[in-house]
Scaffold this motif. Structure first.
Motif, mmCIF file in Angstrom:
data_model
loop_
_atom_site.group_PDB
_atom_site.id
_atom_site.type_symbol
_atom_site.label_atom_id
_atom_site.label_comp_id
_atom_site.label_asym_id
_atom_site.label_seq_id
_atom_site.Cartn_x
_atom_site.Cartn_y
_atom_site.Cartn_z
ATOM 1 N N GLU A 1 26.939 36.997 -22.325
ATOM 2 C CA GLU A 1 27.862 36.379 -23.292
ATOM 3 C C GLU A 1 29.280 36.906 -23.091
ATOM 4 O O GLU A 1 30.243 36.149 -23.076
ATOM 5 C CB GLU A 1 27.400 36.671 -24.723
ATOM 6 C CG GLU A 1 26.260 35.793 -25.169
ATOM 7 C CD GLU A 1 25.618 36.293 -26.459
ATOM 8 O OE1 GLU A 1 26.167 37.210 -27.091
ATOM 9 O OE2 GLU A 1 24.548 35.758 -26.810
ATOM 10 N N ARG B 1 24.693 28.205 -18.543
ATOM 11 C CA ARG B 1 24.287 28.949 -19.748
ATOM 12 C C ARG B 1 22.891 29.504 -19.491
ATOM 13 O O ARG B 1 21.886 28.880 -19.856
ATOM 14 C CB ARG B 1 24.242 28.033 -20.968
ATOM 15 C CG ARG B 1 25.527 27.307 -21.171
ATOM 16 C CD ARG B 1 26.008 27.233 -22.596
ATOM 17 N NE ARG B 1 27.331 26.632 -22.558
ATOM 18 C CZ ARG B 1 27.570 25.332 -22.751
ATOM 19 N NH1 ARG B 1 26.587 24.526 -23.061
ATOM 20 N NH2 ARG B 1 28.791 24.852 -22.653
ATOM 21 N N GLU C 1 28.123 31.746 -34.952
ATOM 22 C CA GLU C 1 27.567 30.628 -34.190
ATOM 23 C C GLU C 1 26.874 29.625 -35.112
ATOM 24 O O GLU C 1 27.018 28.412 -34.978
ATOM 25 C CB GLU C 1 26.563 31.206 -33.173
ATOM 26 C CG GLU C 1 26.223 30.327 -31.991
ATOM 27 C CD GLU C 1 27.456 29.914 -31.189
ATOM 28 O OE1 GLU C 1 27.536 28.727 -30.911
ATOM 29 O OE2 GLU C 1 28.324 30.761 -30.904
ATOM 30 N N THR D 1 25.971 41.472 -32.340
ATOM 31 C CA THR D 1 25.120 40.304 -32.037
ATOM 32 C C THR D 1 24.795 39.551 -33.325
ATOM 33 O O THR D 1 24.850 38.318 -33.380
ATOM 34 C CB THR D 1 23.819 40.768 -31.339
ATOM 35 O OG1 THR D 1 24.189 41.532 -30.215
ATOM 36 C CG2 THR D 1 22.959 39.605 -30.899
#
Ligand SMILES: Cc1ncc(COP(=O)(O)O)c(C=O)c1O
Length: 471
Positions: free
Chosen positions: A377, A395, A16, A9
């Motif tokens: 995800e 989302r 990201e 993560t």
């Protein structure tokens, strides 16, 4: 969350945020293991997760590189349902979905069950044993009409997190959120009345309207921001609507959280037109961001919000512990409860009360928020990988449900029949419309663990959709 998920993560976030750019080499396995104080195999597992997510690519003898950015599929547009009151249909289709629960070989992507295998639930099982051993008299006795006070006190504490300040006396226990919504509708509506719903809307709630002979009017809903206030206002001007059912936090099936300004706007619209709001907060505690979002109930000054929830999604559905904070309808709800149900089962109420009181509930929910975010995800990546181009995907801002919109020509009702042979179950979009719209959509339950079998099932689903497109 395990160590490797945590590291995955963290790295995904860095990618990201652009800290690692597309094409850039990532730190070696050895240096990451030293930097984070974890084993080599933990780093390798993290890199495997990122590879499965298509965020990184391995290059033989060179290491791992950030993958070129793939465009995210767009979010579906605002829905456009038929905007007039209708009798809810689709019962046979819902029954087929429910029947599949008996077949253990089916992979139930169509249901809405949470993950009940996590170790943070162990204190609850212990508490259930303790209750049977030490409070057997309470377990075998009649409950009080509003439900066990110790549970209502704990729920009042939980509701503070959503901004609502109530006492145990303002809360009535029900055997799940569905039962709470039933009491709310019985307290406010008569057969033949009209109630507005978000579109798409959770099929169980719509079948509840059908069961009570209430007509539904579907209101356009934005997958990012929730019900269209303008469309609702128009409908209120045209039809004698009694109330609106809203799932404003981590909506089922769209996953949005209504912005605070909209929550206030819908409440002031309800005040102007003197209607009630049936607020369903069943997924609200599973919002990805912490602290959890506020409830519409927290802004309610004249008792017109009938707030319903349960521990079905946060803890376990089999407990059948839910509640309603009915505002000015408290007396009517109590009477409807007595008339329709009588009292509830005390045993699970006592166990859940202790689970919350001793801090285990918050620990469990904290963990599940992370688990579900990670799974959402990954499932989104699998959908992107195996489904055809031209899809739209929500989302979600919490919960564990994904809504996928396919090209108009794909009929998910037919696809779901074909998938039955492969023992893969999905929920076709038509279940989420009173009149059977959204046949080109589906809802996926991402609470199912990230196993190879489930990845294969998504692959099969993708093939079936490709076939439907080409037919
Ligand atoms: C939005 C929503 N409301 C209500 C329910 C019913 O909840 P319960 O099982 O607690 O009765 C569900 C269950 O899936 C749901 O998704």
């Amino acid at each position: 969350m395990t160590r490797y998920q945590h590291l995955a993560t963290l790295l995904a976030e860095r990618i990201e945020q652009g800290l690692y750019r597309p094409g850039e080499k990532l730190p070696s396995v050895r240096s990451l293991s030293q930097e984070h104080g974890v084993s080599i195999s933990t780093v390798q597992q993290s890199y495997q997760v990122l590879e499965n997510l298509q965020l990184i690519t391995p290059q033989p003898r060179s290491g791992y590189f950030v993958a070129p950015r793939k465009a995210q599929p767009p979010v579906p547009a605002m829905s456009r349902p038929v905007q007039r009151p209708v009798d809810v249909t689709q019962w046979d289709e819902v029954l087929t979905l429910l029947d599949a629960r008996t077949d253990k070989a089916i992979i139930p992507f169509g249901g809405g069950a949470p993950d009940i295998t996590q170790p943070t639930l162990k204190p609850l099982w212990r508490e259930m044993n303790r209750v049977i051993q030490h409070q057997l008299h309470d377990v075998l006795s009649y409950d009080t009409l509003p439900g066990r006070r110790e549970l209502r006190e704990q729920i009042a504490r939980l509701m503070l997190d959503g901004g609502t300040s109530l006492s145990a006396d303002d809360i009535v226990i029900a055997s799940g959120c569905h039962a709470a919504l039933t009491l709310a509708l019985l307290a406010v509506c008569q057969p033949g009345d009209i109630v507005a719903v978000e579109s798409p809307c959770y099929y169980g709630t719509m079948q509840l309207l059908r069961g009570l002979d209430i007509k539904a009017i579907e209101i356009p809903t934005d997958p990012n921001a929730g019900i269209s206030i303008e469309a609702l206002e128009l409908a209120l001007e045209q039809w004698p609507i009694k109330g609106v059912i809203l799932v404003p936090n981590c909506n089922n099936p769209l996953g949005f959280i209504m912005p605070e300004a909209r929550k206030k706007a819908v409440l002031s619209l309800a005040q102007r037109h003197d209607i009630v709001i049936f607020e369903d907060d069943i997924y609200g505690e599973l919002a990805t961001d912490y602290p959890r979002p506020s409830t519409i109930k927290s802004y309610d000054i004249d008792g017109r919000v009938l707030f319903c929830s349960s521990v079905t999604k946060t803890v376990a559905p089999g407990l059948r512990v839910g509640w309603i904070a009915p505002g000015r309808y408290l007396d009517r709800v109590l009477h409807k409860k007595y008339a329709a149900i009588g009292t509830n089962v005390p045993g699970t109420q006592l166990a859940v009360a202790a689970f919350i009181r001793d801090g285990h509930y918050h620990r469990h929910v904290r963990r599940m928020r992370q688990v579900y975010q990670h799974q959402l995800e990954t499932y989104t990546c699998w959908v992107r990988q195996y489904f055809p181009c031209g899809i739209c995907v929500t989302r979600p801002q919490g919960g564990y449900l994904l809504w996928v919109e396919l090209p108009e020509t794909v009929d998910m009702v037919c696809v779901s029949r074909a998938l039955c042979q492969l023992k893969v179950q999905i929920a076709p979009g038509s279940l989420f419309s009173a009149s059977g719209k959204y046949r080109n959509c589906l809802r996926l339950n991402c609470a199912l663990p990230l196993t190879e079998a489930n990845r294969e099932a998504i692959k099969h689903l993708g093939v079936a959709i490709h076939n439907a497109l080409e037919a």
